[in-house]
Design an enzyme around this catalytic site. Structure first.
Site, short mmCIF file in Angstrom:
data_model
loop_
_atom_site.label_atom_id
_atom_site.label_comp_id
_atom_site.label_asym_id
_atom_site.label_seq_id
_atom_site.Cartn_x
_atom_site.Cartn_y
_atom_site.Cartn_z
N ARG A 126 44.88 28.73 39.59
CA ARG A 126 43.52 28.20 39.48
C ARG A 126 43.51 26.84 38.78
O ARG A 126 42.64 26.01 39.02
CB ARG A 126 42.64 29.19 38.71
CG ARG A 126 42.41 30.52 39.42
CD ARG A 126 41.55 31.44 38.57
NE ARG A 126 41.27 32.69 39.25
CZ ARG A 126 41.99 33.78 39.11
NH1 ARG A 126 43.05 33.77 38.33
NH2 ARG A 126 41.67 34.89 39.75
N ASP A 186 37.42 39.93 36.36
CA ASP A 186 38.71 40.40 35.82
C ASP A 186 38.51 41.70 35.04
O ASP A 186 39.31 42.64 35.15
CB ASP A 186 39.31 39.35 34.86
CG ASP A 186 39.46 38.00 35.50
OD1 ASP A 186 40.59 37.54 35.69
OD2 ASP A 186 38.42 37.38 35.80
N ARG A 189 38.05 44.57 37.37
CA ARG A 189 39.35 45.02 37.88
C ARG A 189 40.09 45.84 36.83
O ARG A 189 40.73 46.86 37.13
CB ARG A 189 40.19 43.82 38.29
CG ARG A 189 39.66 43.09 39.53
CD ARG A 189 40.34 41.74 39.71
NE ARG A 189 39.94 41.09 40.95
CZ ARG A 189 39.85 39.79 41.13
NH1 ARG A 189 40.12 38.97 40.12
NH2 ARG A 189 39.49 39.28 42.29
N HIS A 213 40.02 32.50 32.61
CA HIS A 213 40.02 33.23 33.87
C HIS A 213 41.27 32.79 34.63
O HIS A 213 41.25 31.90 35.47
CB HIS A 213 38.77 32.89 34.68
CG HIS A 213 38.78 33.47 36.08
ND1 HIS A 213 38.94 34.81 36.33
CD2 HIS A 213 38.65 32.87 37.28
CE1 HIS A 213 38.91 35.01 37.63
NE2 HIS A 213 38.74 33.84 38.23
#
Length: 353
Positions: A126, A186, A189, A213
């Protein structure tokens, strides 16, 4: 295509521009004028790619807004997405759907959600998206802030932590009205993996991923509870042995989840759609729920050194970020969080904002 693609189709269907509404309905004689209605809720979504449309579709089906405005640089794609949603009107709550390449269509928004950006390639960090997306934000955030000066900004584009900082700087908004989707997904998850391991409902698992993140995120194992029972203290109290590596493996599975989905289908969409709609619900309905989202972290949990945005458990409401939750962290977890903040600060230092 004209700049404003928001024209609804029905009023133009009559011959020579016949006003079908007045032809179809007859007013009641001697009736009072309509009472002033409550203020309508408007949400704008910038970027109609897979993520933007998953968010818009979820907000639409969950009846969270009276109006949804879509913005994108590709007029044909934009109009196509607008029409596709409008054609489902008979199956959905009544919501006005507009679209335009002009940011004026977003005027008066309560919530502006920015998803526009370069797509993350398989295996790409990212963090590598930073330079491509900062330049894009210089063309997005100022006109968005001008059109809706009282709105709340939710940044979804990656890398979300740095781009939330960029949006804050470019918008001039107070810090409570700029946040990023951060580690809300996140953490979902994370909760799923723990719930799956214990064979319980994920909603009964309280667990947070905080920090960046991305690769330097931090799993707050010390504060995890299932059904109100603190997990680690329960294991220790009952002398149940566990391997620290097992915990780390679960965290790494969370970090790798997005990369796995991207590798398999080319992008992520549905989970982030539900995640951001969840944030929208909390904000628009003033539910004052706690979400791990990207906020200005300076002064919290020993984070210092500058204006750094990263995910912390934050109390959200109608005014955006209400407060940061004082969740328990071990010294090790706080140290990892501070290290994550330094990683983000290093990236921000190269932006010159």
């Amino acid at each position: 295509m004209e700049k404003n693609a928001s024209t609804s189709s029905l009023k133009d269907l009559g011959p020579s521009g016949l006003d079908l509404t007045s032809a179809f309905f007859k007013p009641i004689h001697n009736s009072d004028p309509p009472l002033p209605s409550n203020r309508r809720t408007k949400v704008s979504v910038v970027g109609v790619g897979n993520v933007g449309m998953a968010i818009a579709q979820t907000i639409l089906t969950q009846d969270l807004a009276d109006e949804i405005a879509l913005v994108d640089a590709k007029p044909d794609k934009l109009r196509g997405e607008m029409l596709d949603l409008q054609h489902a009107a008979a199956f959905l709550p009544r919501t006005k759907i507009t679209a335009s390449v002009d940011y004026e269509v977003t005027a008066g928004s309560d919530l502006c959600i920015v998803t526009a950006g370069a797509r993350q390639n398989p295996g790409e960090s990212r963090l590598n998206l930073l330079q491509r997306n900062v330049a894009l934000f210089r063309h997005i955030i100022p006109p968005l802030a001008k059109a809706s000066p009282d709105s709340i900004l939710i940044i979804v584009s990656n890398p979300v932590d740095v781009l939330t900082y960029v949006a804050w700087k470019l918008s001039g908004f107070p810090v409570n009205r700029v946040l990023g989707s951060g580690t809300n997904l996140d953490s979902s998850r994370f909760r799923f993996l723990i719930a799956d391991h214990l064979d319980v409902n994920a909603q009964d698992v309280q667990a947070f991923i905080v920090g960046e993140h991305g690769d330097s995120s931090v799993a707050l194992w010390s504060s995890i509870s299932v059904g109100g029972i603190p997990v680690l203290s329960f294991l220790e109290k009952n002398q149940i042995a566990y391997e620290k590596q097992t915990l780390e493996d679960i965290h790494q599975a969370v970090v790798g989840s997005a990369y796995e989905v991207i590798g398999l289908k080319g992008y992520t969409s549905w989970a982030i759609g539900y995640s951001v709609a969840n944030l929208a619900r909390t904000i628009l309905r003033d539910q004052r729920k706690i979400h791990p989202v990207t906020v200005l972290a300076r002064g919290f949990y020993g984070v210092d050194g500058g204006d750094v945005f990263l995910s912390l458990p934050a109390l959200l409401g109608r005014n955006g970020v209400v407060a940061v939750t004082n969740v328990h962290m071990t010294d090790e977890e706080a140290e990892k969080l501070q290290k994550s903040a330094k990683t983000i600060l290093e990236m921000q230092s190269q932006l010159g904002l």
